[in-house]
Design a protein around this motif. Structure first.
Motif, short mmCIF file in Angstrom:
data_model
loop_
_atom_site.label_atom_id
_atom_site.label_comp_id
_atom_site.label_asym_id
_atom_site.label_seq_id
_atom_site.Cartn_x
_atom_site.Cartn_y
_atom_site.Cartn_z
N ALA A 148 -22.78 16.10 115.19
CA ALA A 148 -23.52 16.41 116.42
C ALA A 148 -22.57 16.97 117.47
CB ALA A 148 -24.18 15.14 116.96
N ASP A 182 -26.76 18.68 121.27
CA ASP A 182 -27.80 17.96 120.54
C ASP A 182 -28.34 16.74 121.30
OD1 ASP A 182 -27.63 19.62 118.20
OD2 ASP A 182 -25.79 18.55 117.65
N TYR A 205 -22.79 8.98 123.26
CA TYR A 205 -22.20 9.98 122.37
C TYR A 205 -20.69 10.09 122.61
CZ TYR A 205 -20.89 14.52 120.52
OH TYR A 205 -20.25 15.54 119.86
N VAL A 238 -26.28 14.85 112.94
CA VAL A 238 -27.67 15.23 113.14
C VAL A 238 -28.18 15.90 111.87
CG1 VAL A 238 -27.63 15.47 115.65
CG2 VAL A 238 -27.07 17.44 114.23
N VAL A 296 -33.27 19.56 115.71
CA VAL A 296 -32.75 18.26 115.33
C VAL A 296 -33.94 17.36 115.00
CG1 VAL A 296 -31.50 16.21 116.12
CG2 VAL A 296 -30.65 18.50 116.70
N PHE A 353 -30.87 11.65 113.58
CA PHE A 353 -29.45 11.48 113.85
C PHE A 353 -28.99 10.14 113.30
CE2 PHE A 353 -31.31 9.37 117.51
CZ PHE A 353 -30.44 8.34 117.83
#
Length: 127
Positions: free
Chosen positions: A10, A14, A47, A59, A66, A69
């Motif tokens: 990712a 995203d 993240y 992802v 997307v 995840f």
């Protein structure tokens, strides 16, 4: 399972899609024990913390969208648990039951092995 689904690391781009999936899970399932939807800043901090700690965030991408995840992080912070992680795998509601979770789990297992981790735990709600 769609052959058009690609799983990759990712990026911050995203985060909006990750946030939408996560908030849907909070609001419509018992998979996450959070009482309130998260904000963009909360997911971005999550993240950055994961990536900054050396943990993966993947992802599942289908034609530029997307649709799921996955990640893992510390299971517990006790010294003897340093080789154990807890995984998280979430799929967009309209793509559940299509094998996307399997696609998102294997890269986590591979990355854990590369990192010398020994155990991966998943907390799964019975509902």
């Amino acid at each position: 399972m769609s052959e058009r689904v690609i799983v990759h690391d990712a990026t911050e781009e995203d985060i909006p899609a990750i946030l939408d999936i996560y908030n849907d899970v909070i609001l419509n399932t018992t998979s996450v024990y959070s009482e309130h939807p998260h904000t963009y800043d909360m997911r971005l901090a999550w993240y950055r913390d994961r990536v900054g700690s050396g943990f993966p965030v993947f992802v599942a991408d289908e034609e530029g969208e997307v649709i799921g995840f996955s990640s893992f992080g510390h299971f517990r912070v006790w010294p003897c648990d340093r080789y154990t992680v807890e995984n998280s795998v979430y799929v967009r509601a309209d793509h559940r039951g299509k094998g996307i979770s399997k696609l998102l789990l294997q890269p986590l297992i591979d990355r854990a092995r590369e990192m010398g981790l020994h155990a991966m735990i998943a907390g799964i709600e019975a509902d």
